[in-house]
Motif scaffolding. Structure first.
Motif, short mmCIF file in Angstrom:
data_model
loop_
_atom_site.label_atom_id
_atom_site.label_comp_id
_atom_site.label_asym_id
_atom_site.label_seq_id
_atom_site.Cartn_x
_atom_site.Cartn_y
_atom_site.Cartn_z
N GLU A 216 0.85 -1.18 0.00
CA GLU A 216 0.00 0.00 0.00
C GLU A 216 0.88 1.24 0.00
O GLU A 216 1.94 1.23 0.60
CB GLU A 216 -0.84 -0.03 1.30
N ARG A 222 -3.64 10.07 4.72
CA ARG A 222 -4.53 9.00 4.28
C ARG A 222 -4.07 7.65 4.84
O ARG A 222 -4.86 6.86 5.35
CB ARG A 222 -4.53 8.95 2.74
N GLY A 225 -4.52 7.66 8.65
CA GLY A 225 -5.92 7.88 9.00
C GLY A 225 -6.82 6.74 8.59
O GLY A 225 -7.69 6.33 9.35
N SER A 226 -6.60 6.19 7.40
CA SER A 226 -7.46 5.09 6.95
C SER A 226 -6.69 4.12 6.06
O SER A 226 -6.86 4.13 4.84
CB SER A 226 -8.69 5.63 6.22
N PRO A 227 -5.83 3.32 6.69
CA PRO A 227 -5.11 2.30 5.92
C PRO A 227 -6.11 1.34 5.28
O PRO A 227 -7.16 1.05 5.88
CB PRO A 227 -4.26 1.59 6.99
N ARG A 228 -5.80 0.88 4.07
CA ARG A 228 -6.79 0.06 3.35
C ARG A 228 -6.57 -1.43 3.54
O ARG A 228 -7.53 -2.19 3.63
CB ARG A 228 -6.75 0.42 1.87
N GLU A 230 -5.41 -5.06 5.23
CA GLU A 230 -5.40 -5.66 6.56
C GLU A 230 -3.99 -5.65 7.14
O GLU A 230 -3.81 -5.42 8.34
CB GLU A 230 -5.93 -7.10 6.50
N LYS A 233 -3.25 -2.22 8.51
CA LYS A 233 -4.04 -1.97 9.73
C LYS A 233 -3.42 -2.70 10.91
O LYS A 233 -3.27 -2.14 12.00
CB LYS A 233 -5.48 -2.47 9.53
N SER A 237 -1.69 -0.97 14.15
CA SER A 237 -2.25 -1.20 15.49
C SER A 237 -1.13 -1.63 16.44
O SER A 237 -1.17 -1.32 17.62
CB SER A 237 -3.36 -2.24 15.44
#
Ligand code: ATP
Ligand code: MG
Length: 242
Positions: A216, A222, A225-228, A230, A233, A237
């Motif tokens: 990605e 972006r 704020g909103s990783p696409r 999994e 993410k 985390s």
């Protein structure tokens, strides 16, 4: 400035870089992040040909990477690299560390090389340390000397491979600040980093790698704020909430 096109790299059975396509524009700052073993260092090392590639193509400023000899030495000068571990010459003074490449590779006269070196050492905030040996400096100071040494070669692009991860916490910021300034001055930079704050504030683009692939990439706001994916993410985390 830097273009990787379908780059593959294997270490024996291990497929470390898989079909990497990456274009870095002049003046762009790209932060490369991802889990350990995902191929970030190998990616950096292929760009100044510390590692060869198995397939694909890499160009720097429109020219394919030279195979060897003087052309390769020139490429290494054009592509500055700063590693995690301080790789200054221990038996040379700070000033000598910064003049050596200029004199040997660039054929710059010693006096001019020393003027350039002193100006660069001032710029990275270690102007007073020129006559010391690396072991007499803190890790943060040594890393700033390593940046000055790379800059002395007038590189077209700077590669950083976790330049702050071996530093004591209180020295991280002084090195990141030098890198921020370099970014503001318009240097093209590829920075492998665990410093998410730096990636967020100084990079134009975040490239997220996992398992040898670019999974990605996006502007920092972006991406954070909103990783696409999994994978991203999951990675975020872990690194943002530990
Ligand atoms: N010279 C080498 N010979 C064999 N395998 C290697 C070599 N260099 C790296 N590798 C392997 O290639 C994979 C990618 O390594 P690389 O150092 O590029 O990862 P990385 O993303 O930089 O990890 P880290 O965050 O831990 O620095 C790893 O599995 C590593 O063990
Ligand atoms: Mg690495």
């Amino acid at each position: 400035m830097v273009v990787l096109d379908g780059v593959n790299k294997r270490f024996g059975a291990l497929h470390v870089l898989r079909d990497i396509d990456l274009t870095v524009a002049r003046g762009e700052v790209v932060a490369v992040i991802g889990p350990s073993g995902s191929g970030k260092s190998t990616l950096c090392r292929t760009i100044n040909r510390l590692e060869t590639i198995d397939s694909g193509a890499i160009t720097v400023d429109g020219r394919p990477l030279p195979e060897e000899g003087r052309e390769l030495a020139r490429l290494r000068a054009e592509v500055g690299m700063v590693f995690q571990s301080f790789n200054l010459f221990a038996h040379k003074t700070v000033l000598e560390n910064v003049t050596l490449g200029q004199i040997k590779v660039r054929r710059t006269p010693r006096e001019k090389a020393e003027r350039t070196a002193r100006a660069l050492l001032d710029r990275v905030g270690v102007g007073g340390q020129a006559d010391k040996y690396p072991a007499q400096l803190s890790g943060g100071q040594q890393q700033r000397v390593a940046i000055a040494r790379a800059l002395a070669m007038e590189p077209k692009v700077m590669l950083f491979d976790e330049p702050t991860s071996a530093l004591d916490p209180e020295m991280v910021n002084e090195v990141l600040e030098v890198m921020r300034q370099l970014a503001r001055d318009g240097m093209t930079m590829i920075v492998v980093t665990h410093e998410m704050g730096f990636a967020r504030s100084a990079a134009h683009r975040v490239v997220f790698m996992a398992d040898g692939r670019i999974v990605e990439q996006a502007p920092p706001a972006r991406f954070f704020g909103s990783p696409r994916s999994e994978r991203a993410k999951d990675f975020l985390s872990k690194v943002l909430h530990h």
